[in-house]
Motif scaffolding. Structure first.
Motif, PDB file in Angstrom:
ATOM      1  N   ILE A 270     -35.947  -8.432 -41.784  1.00 21.32           N
ATOM      2  CA  ILE A 270     -35.450  -7.119 -41.385  1.00 21.32           C
ATOM      3  C   ILE A 270     -34.520  -7.290 -40.188  1.00 21.32           C
ATOM      4  N   ILE A 271     -33.753  -6.247 -39.919  1.00 19.91           N
ATOM      5  CA  ILE A 271     -32.784  -6.265 -38.824  1.00 19.91           C
ATOM      6  C   ILE A 271     -33.029  -5.042 -37.957  1.00 19.91           C
ATOM      7  N   LYS A 272     -32.933  -5.232 -36.651  1.00 24.18           N
ATOM      8  CA  LYS A 272     -33.075  -4.114 -35.723  1.00 24.18           C
ATOM      9  C   LYS A 272     -31.736  -3.382 -35.637  1.00 24.18           C
ATOM     10  N   LYS A 273     -31.790  -2.082 -35.836  1.00 23.67           N
ATOM     11  CA  LYS A 273     -30.568  -1.276 -35.759  1.00 23.67           C
ATOM     12  C   LYS A 273     -30.050  -1.297 -34.325  1.00 23.67           C
ATOM     13  N   GLU A 274     -28.768  -1.574 -34.190  1.00 23.39           N
ATOM     14  CA  GLU A 274     -28.161  -1.675 -32.873  1.00 23.39           C
ATOM     15  C   GLU A 274     -28.322  -0.371 -32.095  1.00 23.39           C
ATOM     16  N   GLY A 275     -28.749  -0.484 -30.848  1.00 19.77           N
ATOM     17  CA  GLY A 275     -28.907   0.687 -29.991  1.00 19.77           C
ATOM     18  C   GLY A 275     -30.099   1.552 -30.347  1.00 19.77           C
ATOM     19  N   SER A 276     -31.057   0.984 -31.066  1.00 24.56           N
ATOM     20  CA  SER A 276     -32.206   1.746 -31.529  1.00 24.56           C
ATOM     21  C   SER A 276     -33.422   0.844 -31.571  1.00 24.56           C
ATOM     22  N   ASP A 277     -34.587   1.455 -31.734  1.00 22.47           N
ATOM     23  CA  ASP A 277     -35.795   0.647 -31.922  1.00 22.47           C
ATOM     24  C   ASP A 277     -36.199   0.621 -33.390  1.00 22.47           C
ATOM     25  N   ARG A 278     -35.335   1.123 -34.262  1.00 21.50           N
ATOM     26  CA  ARG A 278     -35.613   1.173 -35.697  1.00 21.50           C
ATOM     27  C   ARG A 278     -35.110  -0.089 -36.387  1.00 21.50           C
ATOM     28  N   HIS A 279     -35.747  -0.409 -37.518  1.00 21.28           N
ATOM     29  CA  HIS A 279     -35.379  -1.582 -38.306  1.00 21.28           C
ATOM     30  C   HIS A 279     -34.976  -1.161 -39.715  1.00 21.28           C
ATOM     31  N   TYR A 280     -34.229  -2.052 -40.381  1.00 23.66           N
ATOM     32  CA  TYR A 280     -33.899  -1.846 -41.787  1.00 23.66           C
ATOM     33  C   TYR A 280     -33.954  -3.192 -42.499  1.00 23.66           C
ATOM     34  N   ASP A 281     -34.057  -3.143 -43.825  1.00 22.59           N
ATOM     35  CA  ASP A 281     -34.203  -4.345 -44.637  1.00 22.59           C
ATOM     36  C   ASP A 281     -32.911  -5.165 -44.660  1.00 22.59           C
ATOM     37  N   ARG A 282     -33.057  -6.468 -44.545  1.00 26.82           N
ATOM     38  CA  ARG A 282     -31.911  -7.370 -44.669  1.00 26.82           C
ATOM     39  C   ARG A 282     -31.540  -7.536 -46.142  1.00 26.82           C
TER      40      ARG A 282
END
Length: 130
Positions: A103-115
């Motif tokens: 997964i990748i951490k969304k820039e400027g956020s504490d949220r993640h999304y799938d690679r």
């Protein structure tokens, strides 16, 4: 080295310092995460609607069911949060799943999304233990 020592019934004296033990623990957890997500993606390929495109592609290419099973092929669903939600449901720390490269951490956020989204997955395996 461990595998050879096990074969010869020779006990190994492992480095017992806390940093080395922590490194081994993290490596073990990362291997566990990779093994578990490979199983998740295998199930998606085998039986979920999200795996239909990949099943059709493999059939068109003449890849047998035996080869799919032998090489542990899988399909990552075409969703932004499937792996994130899977990791949460298993109780995995998202920072560790990010370190695993899944997964990748969304820039400027504490949220993640799938690679990996909407992809046929070929897990890389080694015969080396540990």
């Amino acid at each position: 080295m461990k595998r050879l020592a096990d074969r010869a019934n020779i006990p190994l004296e492992l480095d017992q310092n806390p940093a080395a033990q922590e490194s081994r623990d993290i490596k073990g957890k990362l291997l566990e995460i990779h093994d578990q997500i490979a199983q998740r993606w295998q199930n998606a390929l085998a039986s979920e609607a999200s795996g239909q495109v990949a099943r059709d592609y493999l059939a068109k290419r003449g890849v047998s069911a035996e080869a799919i099973k032998l090489f542990r092929l899988g399909a990552a669903p075409d969703l932004w949060d499937d792996t994130v939600n899977w990791a949460k449901s298993k109780g995995y720390d998202l920072e560790l799943v990010e370190k695993a490269g899944l997964i990748i951490k969304k820039e400027g956020s504490d949220r993640h999304y799938d690679r990996f989204r909407g992809r046929l997955m070929f897990p890389i395996a080694t015969s080396r233990a540990g």
